[in-house]
Design a protein around this motif. Structure first.
Motif, PDB file in Angstrom:
ATOM      1  N   UNK A  93       0.903  -1.406   0.064  1.00 56.00           N
ATOM      2  CA  UNK A  93      -0.083  -0.051   0.081  1.00 56.00           C
ATOM      3  C   UNK A  93       0.839   1.230   0.011  1.00 56.00           C
ATOM      4  N   UNK A  94       2.111   1.067   0.290  1.00 55.96           N
ATOM      5  CA  UNK A  94       3.145   2.403   0.497  1.00 55.96           C
ATOM      6  C   UNK A  94       3.344   2.765  -1.048  1.00 55.96           C
ATOM      7  N   UNK A  95       3.464   4.039  -1.209  1.00 59.55           N
ATOM      8  CA  UNK A  95       4.105   4.557  -2.524  1.00 59.55           C
ATOM      9  C   UNK A  95       5.660   4.459  -2.299  1.00 59.55           C
ATOM     10  N   UNK A  96       6.252   4.375  -3.766  1.00 58.88           N
ATOM     11  CA  UNK A  96       7.863   4.212  -3.637  1.00 58.88           C
ATOM     12  C   UNK A  96       8.528   5.467  -2.897  1.00 58.88           C
ATOM     13  N   UNK A  97       7.857   6.594  -3.010  1.00 59.53           N
ATOM     14  CA  UNK A  97       8.452   7.727  -2.472  1.00 59.53           C
ATOM     15  C   UNK A  97       8.424   7.579  -0.743  1.00 59.53           C
ATOM     16  N   UNK A  98       7.294   7.149  -0.178  1.00 60.28           N
ATOM     17  CA  UNK A  98       7.081   6.920   1.132  1.00 60.28           C
ATOM     18  C   UNK A  98       8.140   5.798   1.693  1.00 60.28           C
ATOM     19  N   UNK A  99       8.207   4.722   0.943  1.00 60.74           N
ATOM     20  CA  UNK A  99       8.935   3.502   1.164  1.00 60.74           C
ATOM     21  C   UNK A  99      10.440   3.897   1.220  1.00 60.74           C
ATOM     22  N   UNK A 100      10.802   4.789   0.201  1.00 63.03           N
ATOM     23  CA  UNK A 100      12.296   5.353   0.249  1.00 63.03           C
ATOM     24  C   UNK A 100      12.839   5.977   1.596  1.00 63.03           C
ATOM     25  N   UNK A 101      11.549   7.041   1.841  1.00 58.97           N
ATOM     26  CA  UNK A 101      11.894   7.825   2.977  1.00 58.97           C
ATOM     27  C   UNK A 101      11.909   6.868   4.359  1.00 58.97           C
ATOM     28  N   UNK A 102      11.120   5.855   4.488  1.00 57.96           N
ATOM     29  CA  UNK A 102      11.257   5.036   5.534  1.00 57.96           C
ATOM     30  C   UNK A 102      12.357   3.966   5.653  1.00 57.96           C
ATOM     31  N   UNK A 103      12.919   3.561   4.505  1.00 59.46           N
ATOM     32  CA  UNK A 103      13.640   2.534   4.650  1.00 59.46           C
ATOM     33  C   UNK A 103      14.967   2.529   5.536  1.00 59.46           C
ATOM     34  N   UNK A 104      15.634   3.733   5.852  1.00 55.93           N
ATOM     35  CA  UNK A 104      16.485   3.899   6.755  1.00 55.93           C
ATOM     36  C   UNK A 104      16.105   3.403   8.176  1.00 55.93           C
ATOM     37  N   UNK A 105      14.995   3.720   8.473  1.00 55.87           N
ATOM     38  CA  UNK A 105      14.391   3.518   9.991  1.00 55.87           C
ATOM     39  C   UNK A 105      13.868   2.271   9.925  1.00 55.87           C
ATOM     40  N   UNK A 106      13.459   1.393   8.948  1.00 55.96           N
ATOM     41  CA  UNK A 106      13.074   0.236   8.893  1.00 55.96           C
ATOM     42  C   UNK A 106      14.270  -0.787   8.942  1.00 55.96           C
ATOM     43  N   UNK A 107      15.309  -0.653   8.243  1.00 57.10           N
ATOM     44  CA  UNK A 107      16.459  -1.544   8.489  1.00 57.10           C
ATOM     45  C   UNK A 107      17.315  -1.221   9.827  1.00 57.10           C
ATOM     46  N   UNK A 108      17.074  -0.159  10.144  1.00 60.64           N
ATOM     47  CA  UNK A 108      17.804  -0.085  11.736  1.00 60.64           C
ATOM     48  C   UNK A 108      19.375  -0.295  11.457  1.00 60.64           C
ATOM     49  N   UNK A 109      19.790  -0.920  12.420  1.00 62.55           N
ATOM     50  CA  UNK A 109      21.164  -1.046  12.541  1.00 62.55           C
ATOM     51  C   UNK A 109      21.877  -2.047  11.342  1.00 62.55           C
ATOM     52  N   UNK A 110      21.023  -2.529  10.565  1.00 64.72           N
ATOM     53  CA  UNK A 110      21.732  -3.284   9.424  1.00 64.72           C
ATOM     54  C   UNK A 110      22.047  -2.439   8.299  1.00 64.72           C
TER      55      UNK A 110
END
Length: 516
Positions: free
Chosen positions: A188-205
């Protein structure tokens, strides 16, 4: 099919059919070749393939089997190649894009599944990485549930899926998120939102690859039910150790592209903690472990999912410093043709020093060469090449500046359970690796299989290397004289004083040497 008591690995595959995803990739090719060569009784090998660049799956399969990798099978047992059956499909599609007829065929025939299909791009967009690595695996598991004769599902993960911890055991760790929630979010997320959230989602990886691989393991735990599953986690996979030929490699991924650029003379510095272990593992060692893990899973049916950390850091460690040194030694012994400059360089632990050297040794020469190319009417490419190398190096820096302790008790136990004959046919004991010899074969493999340079061209390349060595040392001497001249101009009296003191010491020492 029933297991016969005391049946070895090769014999166990007799009469059984195998389904492979990722069979056209680096590891998948070696797996297919090894199954054909060392398990001659295998019935069929079904390869999941998709049309690509205007080629249907049959044409792609023909190209695959004509590669040097399959030389020994093609020359000695060519009829065995007919056991390979392409299955038209795509890991990114619902039901893997496999037709109902082919799904039924796989459900009836397949005894072993090797799942190596994945996006291995460290900087892949999160949505595509989730689609291929997590959702693709989930779809495969659903297909496996329909296989009435399935005896082993081997999933290829990575040792670095738990790189957020120092000690990594052979177990599945709790993921940072529920894999199903991540799959739904990508829908459901658009590509721009996913790109913005990616650093927070992957965390320490460090990247989407290690993040999605961690979630995939947990998804397997939830979705596999009573399926006989094992996970193989290799570290950084590079050229073959022995089979089908020493040094075989066919891609620029990981350290290979960097070594190739260094061998040509236009890559000379990299951020790297020299004394940390470089956890590199030959591709054929991983494949041998995968095949034996399938045999072990099928013959013992362990409770739960067995995990195998396929790594070298504990049993056959080599530091980055030694690895880099031995790469340069081998590149000078077996130089590449058409050098840009003398192959020389160093791994540096200081980010500032490395950055200064990167611009001085990589970008300044690149801009000068491009200026010359532009002046004579040729296409400037060196700056573009350096930018691509810089991007590749940035993906490796996380791994070259850290160290992990990958425990491998399950791997050792599996090796101990093999007969002596199986240990010789399917060796995966990393303690057998002699790094200087292996790295020499690796460099020769890059020369032969990446650059398509014949071994007969080495003498000519050595003559060229000698010329570049003289030019390289001459330039270094001129640079030292120029710097000295600048120092003399700035500190004339002091510089002269110390220069003549140094010269006097040198002359005194030479008098102590017999014959001078």
């Amino acid at each position: 099919m029933r297991n016969r008591e005391g049946e070895g690995v090769s014999e166990w595959f007799t009469g059984r059919s195998v389904f492979v995803t990722g069979g056209t990739g680096f590891m998948g090719k070696v797996l297919v070749e090894k199954l054909l060569w060392s398990c001659p009784g295998v019935k069929n090998i079904f390869l999941l393939m998709r049309p690509k660049r205007g080629q249907d799956v049959s044409a792609r399969l023909a190209d695959l089997l004509n590669a040097p990798l399959f030389n020994r099978v093609r020359e000695e047992r060519p009829s065995d190649l007919e056991k390979i059956v392409p299955i038209n499909g795509d890991i990114t599609l619902p039901e893997l894009g496999i037709s109902p007829a082919d799904q039924q065929r796989l459900a009836q025939c397949v005894s072993v599944v090797f799942h190596s299909a994945a996006t291995v791009k460290f900087d892949e967009a999160l949505k595509l990485s989730v689609t291929i690595n997590i959702l693709g695996t989930k779809r495969l598991v659903h297909l496996c549930h329909s296989m009435i004769n399935l005896e082993a599902l081997i999933h290829v993960s990575t040792a670095y899926c738990n790189c957020d911890r120092y000690e990594v055991k052979e177990e599945i760790y709790p993921p940072p998120y529920d894999p199903e929630h991540i799959i739904q979010a990508m829908e459901w997320m658009d590509d721009e939102l996913i790109q913005t959230l990616t650093p927070k989602l992957i965390g320490n990886r460090p990247n989407t690859y290690t993040f999605t691989k961690a979630l995939t393991e947990h998804m397997l735990l939830k979705e596999s039910g009573n399926l006989p599953v094992a996970i193989v986690r290799p570290s950084i996979v590079i050229s073959s150790f022995r089979e089908p030929m020493a040094g075989w490699v066919d891609n620029w991924n990981g350290p290979t592209g960097i070594i190739a650029a260094a061998g040509k003379g236009f890559f000379r510095t990299m951020l790297c903690h020299e004394n940390k272990a470089a956890d590199l593992v030959p591709v054929d060692i991983v494949i041998n472990l995968m095949i034996c893990a399938a045999w072990k899973t099928a013959t013992t049916r362990p409770s739960g999912i067995m995990v195998y950390n396929c790594c070298t850091g504990q049993k056959a460690p080599i530091t980055w410093k030694k690895f880099v040194q031995q790469c340069f030694e081998s590149m000078r012994k077996h130089p590449l043709g058409d050098l840009m400059w003398y192959p020389d360089g160093k791994a540096r632990s200081s980010r500032l020093i490395n950055a200064l050297n990167k611009y001085a040794l990589h970008y300044v020469p690149a801009y000068l060469l491009d200026a010359v190319s532009w002046a004579v009417g040729r296409k400037p490419i060196m700056v573009s090449v350096q930018k691509k190398l810089d991007k590749a190096v940035s993906c490796l820096i996380y791994f070259s500046t850290r160290e992990w302790k990958f425990l491998d008790d399950n791997v050792l136990a599996l090796n101990s359970s093999l007969s002596q004959a199986d240990k010789e046919v399917f060796p995966f004991d990393v303690r057998q690796i002699k790094w200087p010899l292996y790295i020499e074969d690796y460099v020769l493999g890059i020369r032969q299989f990446i650059f398509k340079e014949s071994p007969s061209s080495i003498p000519k390349a050595r003559k060229q290397l000698t010329k570049f060595y003289i030019l390289h040392r001459t330039c270094q001497l001129l640079m030292m004289l120029l710097l000295w001249r600048l120092v003399m101009m700035r500190f004339n009296g002091i510089a002269k004083k110390y220069f003549f003191q140094f010269l006097d010491i040198v002359l005194r020492l030479t008098r102590l040497i017999p014959g001078l």
